[in-house]
Design a protein around this motif. Structure first.
Motif, PDB file in Angstrom:
ATOM      1  N   LYS A  57      82.720  -3.312 -23.743  1.00  0.00           N
ATOM      2  CA  LYS A  57      81.823  -3.175 -22.469  1.00  0.00           C
ATOM      3  C   LYS A  57      81.202  -1.645 -22.216  1.00  0.00           C
ATOM      4  N   LYS A  58      82.227  -1.033 -22.176  1.00  0.00           N
ATOM      5  CA  LYS A  58      82.220   0.503 -22.555  1.00  0.00           C
ATOM      6  C   LYS A  58      82.876   1.468 -23.270  1.00  0.00           C
ATOM      7  N   THR A  59      81.979   2.728 -24.309  1.00  0.00           N
ATOM      8  CA  THR A  59      83.084   2.770 -24.694  1.00  0.00           C
ATOM      9  C   THR A  59      82.440   4.414 -24.851  1.00  0.00           C
ATOM     10  N   ILE A  83      79.146   8.038 -22.531  1.00  0.00           N
ATOM     11  CA  ILE A  83      79.546   6.607 -22.675  1.00  0.00           C
ATOM     12  C   ILE A  83      78.338   5.646 -22.724  1.00  0.00           C
ATOM     13  N   LEU A  84      78.398   4.615 -23.799  1.00  0.00           N
ATOM     14  CA  LEU A  84      77.672   3.967 -24.139  1.00  0.00           C
ATOM     15  C   LEU A  84      78.725   2.180 -23.763  1.00  0.00           C
ATOM     16  N   SER A  85      77.644   1.507 -23.386  1.00  0.00           N
ATOM     17  CA  SER A  85      77.418   0.000 -22.820  1.00  0.00           C
ATOM     18  C   SER A  85      76.948  -0.725 -23.597  1.00  0.00           C
ATOM     19  N   LEU A 117      90.955   1.153 -31.113  1.00  0.00           N
ATOM     20  CA  LEU A 117      90.278  -0.252 -31.761  1.00  0.00           C
ATOM     21  C   LEU A 117      89.813  -0.650 -31.558  1.00  0.00           C
ATOM     22  N   LEU A 118      89.267  -0.514 -30.319  1.00  0.00           N
ATOM     23  CA  LEU A 118      87.668  -1.234 -29.446  1.00  0.00           C
ATOM     24  C   LEU A 118      86.536  -1.063 -30.317  1.00  0.00           C
ATOM     25  N   TRP A 119      86.108   0.043 -31.115  1.00  0.00           N
ATOM     26  CA  TRP A 119      85.595   0.422 -31.264  1.00  0.00           C
ATOM     27  C   TRP A 119      84.824  -0.027 -32.753  1.00  0.00           C
ATOM     28  N   ALA A 120      85.765  -0.912 -32.886  1.00  0.00           N
ATOM     29  CA  ALA A 120      85.122  -1.414 -34.431  1.00  0.00           C
ATOM     30  C   ALA A 120      83.905  -3.235 -34.328  1.00  0.00           C
ATOM     31  N   ARG A 121      85.011  -2.875 -32.074  1.00  0.00           N
ATOM     32  CA  ARG A 121      83.864  -4.253 -32.085  1.00  0.00           C
ATOM     33  C   ARG A 121      82.729  -3.890 -31.152  1.00  0.00           C
ATOM     34  N   LEU A 122      81.847  -2.367 -31.296  1.00  0.00           N
ATOM     35  CA  LEU A 122      80.704  -2.053 -30.787  1.00  0.00           C
ATOM     36  C   LEU A 122      80.280  -2.150 -32.024  1.00  0.00           C
ATOM     37  N   GLY A 123      78.457  -2.667 -31.819  1.00  0.00           N
ATOM     38  CA  GLY A 123      77.751  -2.926 -32.558  1.00  0.00           C
ATOM     39  C   GLY A 123      76.118  -3.062 -31.863  1.00  0.00           C
ATOM     40  N   ALA A 124      75.652  -2.952 -32.661  1.00  0.00           N
ATOM     41  CA  ALA A 124      73.817  -2.923 -31.937  1.00  0.00           C
ATOM     42  C   ALA A 124      72.910  -4.308 -32.271  1.00  0.00           C
TER      43      ALA A 124
END
Length: 135
Positions: A57-59, A83-85, A117-124
């Protein structure tokens, strides 16, 4: 080397898109600025970039695009920072110094500000780049 800093109201531009700043053309004894590339043919190519994220959702972090050309040159541009969402679409006009005709690859990068650890699940989810008069 004496062009900057610009006044608080911004730098008046000349060349393509100068007509978007009519209030700045009314000043007397004005200095004008033209963005150019570092190498021949010295032209920059305006591109409008839209990025929609997927995953968490956000990082916090940065989104960058890296352009690669046929001669092995690369140039990196920041599209968003902070903050990226996944709820937002990140839009940026880039004055790219690599000729679109010579572009071989555009790489999507994100740089995390803190380890998560959530960062690995953020993509485009999507990356759209528009060329032409407005981008």
């Amino acid at each position: 080397g004496i062009c900057f800093p610009c006044p608080q109201e911004g730098c008046p531009m000349m060349g393509h898109h100068a007509d978007r700043f009519p209030e700045k053309l009314k000043r007397v004894d004005q200095k004008y600025f033209l963005n150019t590339a570092a190498d021949e043919p010295f032209a920059t190519w305006r591109q409008k970039v839209f990025i929609k994220l997927s995953g968490v959702k956000k990082t916090r972090g940065d989104i960058n695009l890296v352009y690669h050309d046929t001669q092995g040159n690369t140039k990196e541009y920041e599209v968003a920072s902070g903050i990226l969402s996944q709820d937002d679409v990140y839009t940026e006009y880039l004055d790219v110094e690599i000729n679109p005709k010579n572009t071989t690859k555009i790489e999507f990068l994100w740089n995390k500000a803190i380890f998560s650890l959530l960062w690995a699940r953020l993509g485009a989810e999507t990356v759209n780049i528009i060329h032409g008069a407005d981008g």
